[in-house]
Design an enzyme around this catalytic site. Structure first.
Site, short mmCIF file in Angstrom:
data_model
loop_
_atom_site.label_atom_id
_atom_site.label_comp_id
_atom_site.label_asym_id
_atom_site.label_seq_id
_atom_site.Cartn_x
_atom_site.Cartn_y
_atom_site.Cartn_z
N ASP A 412 48.91 27.96 50.05
CA ASP A 412 47.58 28.52 50.11
C ASP A 412 47.36 29.38 48.86
O ASP A 412 48.32 29.69 48.15
CB ASP A 412 47.46 29.36 51.39
CG ASP A 412 46.12 30.06 51.50
OD1 ASP A 412 45.09 29.44 51.18
OD2 ASP A 412 46.09 31.25 51.88
N GLU A 552 32.87 39.14 40.65
CA GLU A 552 31.72 40.02 40.78
C GLU A 552 32.15 41.47 40.88
O GLU A 552 31.54 42.36 40.27
CB GLU A 552 30.88 39.64 41.99
CG GLU A 552 29.94 38.48 41.76
CD GLU A 552 28.93 38.31 42.87
OE1 GLU A 552 29.04 39.05 43.89
OE2 GLU A 552 28.04 37.48 42.75
N PHE A 598 25.07 30.75 43.94
CA PHE A 598 26.13 29.97 43.29
C PHE A 598 26.65 28.91 44.26
O PHE A 598 26.79 29.17 45.46
CB PHE A 598 27.27 30.90 42.88
CG PHE A 598 28.42 30.20 42.22
CD1 PHE A 598 28.51 30.13 40.83
CD2 PHE A 598 29.43 29.61 42.96
CE1 PHE A 598 29.56 29.49 40.22
CE2 PHE A 598 30.49 28.96 42.36
CZ PHE A 598 30.55 28.90 40.98
N ARG A 655 39.79 34.19 32.71
CA ARG A 655 38.66 33.54 33.38
C ARG A 655 37.38 33.91 32.64
O ARG A 655 37.14 35.08 32.37
CB ARG A 655 38.55 34.00 34.83
CG ARG A 655 39.76 33.72 35.65
CD ARG A 655 39.64 34.30 37.04
NE ARG A 655 38.51 33.76 37.77
CZ ARG A 655 38.46 33.61 39.08
NH1 ARG A 655 39.49 33.96 39.81
NH2 ARG A 655 37.41 33.13 39.67
N ASP A 853 49.18 32.55 54.60
CA ASP A 853 49.16 33.85 55.27
C ASP A 853 48.09 33.97 56.35
O ASP A 853 48.05 34.97 57.05
CB ASP A 853 48.92 34.95 54.23
CG ASP A 853 47.50 34.94 53.70
OD1 ASP A 853 46.89 36.01 53.61
OD2 ASP A 853 46.99 33.85 53.36
N ASN A 856 43.98 29.85 58.87
CA ASN A 856 43.59 28.57 58.29
C ASN A 856 44.78 27.80 57.73
O ASN A 856 44.65 26.63 57.37
CB ASN A 856 42.56 28.79 57.18
CG ASN A 856 43.09 29.66 56.05
OD1 ASN A 856 43.71 30.69 56.29
ND2 ASN A 856 42.85 29.26 54.82
#
Length: 1154
Positions: A412, A552, A598, A655, A853, A856
């Site tokens: 994950d 953000e 977005f 990034r 963790d 999901n």
């Protein structure tokens, strides 16, 4: 929220959920709901109780017995124990039944203990308290497990939702709430949920006093991103969609409280629908043991047939002459007139007699060894996390040796690789690059080049994280050539999320720059173009930001540090405190007119705002490739310089996003907004496409402002752990529910991706919609690649993956993925994670490990051969479903490279030795039969037979399985390539197994016939030495092993002595056997040097200290060739710098010659 692949025509509608303020009345679809006189009983719906255990009090005995008797040897010993009650048994019944009961009982007790721990953790979750409506407008705290469908629940801030709820109202006037879904899809950004306008007045406890309604909805299903239903209330019908649904195990954030109605409870909830049942996992070694048992059983049947035929012949031709056996008064077991029948009876006797070829104590010894190995894993201080106080935990000990055979890791992202913290490092404004700091990759590559140019070959430890706590400490980076260097540089970060250093922009100095007006606009875009929510921090006096993405948050922190603090958001406005130079801050209001959100297809976000001068501005941020295509002719002034800076930032592993704006005329905006509002209220499948077209109409003719560069904050030691695992030869896949762009940037941050790596993006949003063709073309491109350093990365989203996993193209997709250096699957659901894991496991036939963790990740953790849960701060669902748990991803390095390597070799050698000693022991019984007319007479006493496996020879083998170390833990980490002994199965392949068996046959022949010949003439040899094979197998001794090995030898002789001096009534044929018949046995041994033998020699003779150059050379060889990881990234950077230097020198040579 995205809803990939939803098909309305396939949704199944459930029963009616008719509920009042306390309990629902359950009706079928065909019935008419009656008037409600009082609470009903939801008998047909499951309770909210959840269980992740393998057994319960009813199923434990049958299921646990089934688990035990899945083992072939146990079935044989059960039959032998039953036959021991008959006259054909050569041994007493007790000697056969007691060991079987002991072995099976001990194994079942271990299974019960491990499942009890799972049960305790389940009860912790089921016992959590939440406020539930109990009638009359009154609420009381009750356990989660008491919730039923139709219950009204009040959830407070920072609490998890106990079931799937329909949002009724919240503490906000407009009925919105903010939800964190990290446990479901891995995303930490907050989702906005909004209740129906009809239920807005239900905002306090008393409002539910007379409340009743009906819900008609789809049946429980695992789709997290869709929900279809109707809400019938106050004689009106309202349509429901996912924006009103609060899913179990997501968390309420930034909202004081919400009221909700339980619609799916317990195992009907979507998170539990995505979970699979706890599987019963068996290691590959254990499965192979069954095959060995089949071989030994075949050998057992063969020698039993030989023995029974021999007995039948002896009975027919020899027994009539043996008058002392009284052949005329015999039974069917010894009837000369019916030799065939006697032979058949003797076959059963022989099968029991030679049963010691199959080691009955092997399984229980392995169980004991694995439990002790698990204790060592649990107590390893190097895997203890001081911050959380959590150690590593082996939740099941059945799979210890599998840790040493892992081929592929499926991980994950959110909360596993990352801690979701971005650091603003650099930016480009008006064609000027700002920020003098360096990224991790830049500093490491520069130091390596300096080391190579100066000829420095100093070697230091690379096991530490060089950027621990934002400090660049002394570290080592290792290149292909083995060149290394020390790095001593400190990076200070006074503000979380902001490590920018450049006085030109700080303290208001930006106003003195030539492009101050562009810089001002850049900072305003950072402060305005987002959907974040500010939270006042009373300690610091500033604000914390809850944002949709970590980027953000970093942008807002950067804007604040530059003097543009986002401080307030209302439904229609955003407020920013601007501080220019040393002036007092001025709070400015910007009206938010529209937000163009977005998504992974648009790869950009825009806001349309009206400033205080009544100017309308469109502010846009997004991927540079998208933004540059939408620039106007006059907006490309800084494009060339910005492209250059973006390339540099990308090479540094940062990034990046491009920022642009556009001024709008009032008339143009009004006309566009009218059409935009019409499209927003459209209902139908074309709505998204129409919205995108409207956004495209506005997001054009942009003017470029600049670009940002942030450094992704991975969890401590993640990059170094991935680098070490890659050097150990492991493949690493990332499966995440996050956006594709975020996942790609994380890939760059942890060096799974790097500049120069060719990205293969398989997507339905590309021009080529034929996924099968995309996969075929990508595979062909890889095959035709000539560059040996070329590396490929496969990137695919969840919607495309649903097609790629279909039967007709799943293996083509797998073959492509295996050929790539790294694989990243984005926007995948929990079910898809499990499906990918199953495909890799079954398609490659190799050991897979899944690590995550959140809830999901439960599906893939249970599906993989080994499941590892991260015991982080958000829930314990992954840990509860896992086989092993660790506090942070970096501990996976030690769990696999050290404990996995040790456990695999220990178990493999232990099993081989078990079969060796039992073959050596069991065949002597067969040889003896030839000397006794195949009579079924045992050469050993019953108590010898009983104690041989259980007591007399177990402890030395157990000590081998628990304490053996071919090399120390430090050497395991320094020589990661040693790990490949496990995936290649060097110590438990058929060559090694058959070699041990042949050795057992040889030993049995030597022991029996040498002893017979020696005893035949009563000859005693002096000066002989007795050696135990297990002592030759061990390479690491502790005092415990010395005690067990030599104590076992001493115990054997003490037993012979003590048992032999007892009365002949008890000792029978063993009376004084030690005193009369003891003779020495031969000793033989040989070693074929392997990698660890070479290391042992170097360490033994101290060459690692005396000859550092040789030790460095050996360590540089001890990595698997890999194209991912930090070392591979630095190597690629150096190749690039070398190429630039070569071009520079070439051009200088040309100029000089000219």
């Amino acid at each position: 929220m995205a809803r990939p692949g939803r098909r309305r025509d396939k949704l199944r509608w459930s029963k009616l959920y008719t509920f009042s303020c306390v309990r629902p009345a359950v009706l079928l679809d065909t019935e008419n709901p009656p008037s409600l006189q009082g609470p009903g009983s939801p008998a047909s719906y499951p309770s909210n109780y959840i269980s992740t255990t393998k057994y319960n009090i009813i199923t434990f005995l049958p299921k646990a017995l089934f688990e035990q008797f899945r083992r072939v040897a146990n079935i044989y010993f059960l039959l032998a124990a039953i036959l021991s009650l008959t006259p054909v048994a050569p041994f007493s019944a007790v000697s056969m039944i007691a060991p079987l009961c002991f072995v099976v009982g001990l194994s079942m007790a271990k299974e019960a203990l491990e499942d009890w721990r799972r049960f305790v953790q389940d009860m912790k979750v089921n016992s959590r308290k939440v406020s539930i409506h109990k009638g009359g407008g009154k609420f009381a705290y009750k356990p989660w497990q008491t919730i039923r469908v139709g219950d009204i629940v009040k959830v407070e801030k920072d609490q998890f939702f106990p079931a799937d709820l329909l949002l009724m109202s919240s503490s906000y006037d407009d009925g919105i709430c903010y939800v964190e879904t990290m446990n479901l899809d891995g995303e930490t950004n907050l989702k906005v949920k909004r209740c129906l306008e009809a239920t807005l007045p239900l905002d306090d406890n008393t409002a539910f006093q007379d409340f009743s309604a009906i819900i008609r909805c789809e049946d429980p299903n695992p789709n997290l991103y869709s929900f279809v239903g109707n809400f019938e209330y106050d004689q009106q019908v309202f349509a429901l969609d996912p924006s009103q649904i609060l899913l179990r195990d997501s968390k309420l954030r930034n909202t004081s409280y919400v009221f909700g109605v339980a619609i799916f409870t317990g195992h009907d909830s979507k998170v539990m629908q995505n979970a699979t049942s706890s599987p019963s996992k068996r290691s590959r070694i254990e499965k192979k043991m069954d095959q060995i048992i089949y071989i030994l059983f075949t050998l057992l049947v063969l020698i039993s047939l030989i023995s029974s035929i021999g007995f039948a012949v002896k009975t027919k031709y020899g027994m009539p002459e043996w008058w002392y056996l009284q052949p005329l008064r015999t039974t069917n077991l010894f009837d000369p007139s019916q030799p065939a029948l006697s032979g058949i009876f003797h076959l059963v006797t022989a099968l029991i007699l030679y049963g010691y070829l199959l080691p009955i104590s092997l399984y229980v010894s392995i169980e004991l060894v694995k439990v002790l190995q698990a204790m060592f894993i649990n107590q390893d201080i190097q895997m203890y996390d001081e911050e959380t106080g959590k150690p590593a935990q082996a939740r099941t000990s059945n799979l210890n040796e599998e840790l040493g055979q892992v081929d592929t890791i499926l991980s994950d992202k959110t909360g596993t690789l990352t801690c979701n913290q971005m650091d603003f490092l650099k930016c480009s404004i008006a064609g000027v690059s700002y920020g003098i700091g360096s990224s991790e990759v830049e500093i490491a590559a520069a130091k390596q080049m300096a080391s190579e140019i100066s000829g420095a070959h100093e070697r230091v430890s690379s096991s530490q994280n060089p950027w621990e706590n934002n400090a660049f400490r002394t570290s080592e980076i290792e290149l292909e050539s083995g060149i290394t260097c020390k790095i001593d540089k400190v990076r200070k970060s006074a503000v979380k999320g902001f490590i920018f250093e450049d006085n030109r922009l700080m303290e208001g100095n930006w106003s003195k720059e030539a492009s101050a007006d562009v810089i001002l606009l850049f900072f305003r875009i950072l402060a305005l173009c987002h959907t974040a929510i500010p939270e006042a921090n009373e300690e610091t006096g500033s604000f914390n930001y809850e944002s949709e993405s970590p980027d953000e948050g970093a942008f807002l922190v950067a804007a604040r540090e530059f003097g543009f603090e986002f401080c307030k958001r209302t439904q229609s406005s955003v407020f920013v405190r601007e501080r220019h130079s040393s002036s007092h801050p001025i709070e400015r209001e910007f009206k938010v007119l529209n937000i163009l959100e977005f998504n992974s297809k648009r790869k950009r976000m825009s806001v349309i705002v009206r400033d205080e001068s009544d100017q309308i501005l469109l502010l846009c941020k997004g991927a540079d490739s998208i933004i540059f295509d939408k620039l106007s002719k006059n907006g490309r002034i800084y494009e060339e310089e910005t492209c250059k800076h973006l390339c540099e930032y990308g090479e540094a592993g940062l990034r990046t996003l491009a920022l642009a704006y556009r001024k709008l005329e009032e008339s143009e905006y009004s006309a566009w907004n009218t059409e935009f509002l019409k499209v927003k209220t459209t209902i139908g499948p074309e709505r998204d496409a129409l919205l995108e077209n409207m956004a495209d109409l506005m997001e054009r003719d942009l003017i470029l402002v600049g670009a940002t560069a942030v450094e992704d904050k991975l969890q401590k030691g993640v990059a170094q752990c991935i680098d070490k695992l890659a050097q150990a030869g492991l493949k690493i896949w990332v499966l995440t529910g996050d956006k594709m762009e975020t996942a790609i940037n994380i890939g760059f941050a942890c060096s799974l991706l790097r500049q120069g790596m060719k990205q293969i993006c398989i997507s339905t949003t590309t021009a080529d919609q034929n996924i099968s063709l995309q996969i075929t073309n990508a595979s062909q491109m890889i095959k035709l690649e000539k560059d040996p350093h070329a590396a490929f990365a496969l990137i695919i989203d969840g919607k495309t993956l649903s097609y790629a996993l279909e039967e007709d193209m799943r293996y083509a997709f797998l073959n492509l993925a295996v050929d790539c250096a790294s694989v990243i699957c984005c926007r995948v659901s929990p079910k898809q994670k499990a499906m990918v894991t199953r495909l890799v496991k079954e398609g490659t036939g190799k050991t897979t490990l899944a690590i995550g963790d959140g809830a999901n990740d439960v599906g893939m953790i249970q599906e993989a051969d080994i499941g590892v849960g991260i015991s982080g701060v958000e829930g314990m669902q992954a840990v509860m479903a896992s086989d092993f748990s660790i506090a942070q991803f970096r501990f996976l390095e030690r769990l696999l490279v050290v404990h996995g390597h040790w456990c695999y070799k220990r178990i493999a050698q232990m099993i081989c030795y078990f079969f060796y000693k039992n073959i050596a022991f069991g065949l002597t019984l067969f040889y003896f039969e030839a000397y006794t007319g195949f009579s079924g007479q045992s050469v050993y006493d019953d108590w010898y037979m009983l104690l041989f496996n259980v007591i007399l020879t177990s402890l030395p083998v157990i000590s081998l399985g628990v304490f053996e170390q071919d090399v120390s833990s430090e050497v395991c980490l320094q020589f990661p390539a040693l790990y490949q002994q496990g995936p290649k199965n060097l110590f438990f392949d058929w060559y090694r197994i058959l070699g041990w068996m042949a050795n057992g046959i040889y030993s049995s022949l030597a022991i029996f016939f040498l002893s017979i010949n020696i005893f035949y003439n009563q000859a005693f040899r002096a000066g002989g030495q007795t050696a135990d094979m297990i002592a030759l197998t061990m390479s690491h001794f502790t005092w415990i092993q010395h005690l067990f090995v030599w104590g076992s030898v001493a115990t054997w002789y003490l037993f012979l002595l003590g048992y032999g001096i007892t009365s002949p009534l008890y000792s029978r044929n063993a009376y004084k056997i030690l005193i009369e018949a003891l003779a020495p046995a031969p000793s033989t041994g040989s070693v074929n040097p392997l990698d660890h033998h070479v290391i042992q020699e170097i360490k033994y003779y101290g060459k690692d200290v005396e000859d550092r150059h040789m030790w460095t050379r050996e360590r540089s060889k001890a990595r698997q060739e890999t194209k991912i990881g930090f070392s591979a990234r630095v190597d690629a950077k150096i190749r690039q710098l070398k190429g630039k230097l070569q071009k520079k020198y070439s051009s200088m040579g040309v100029l000089q010659s000219a």
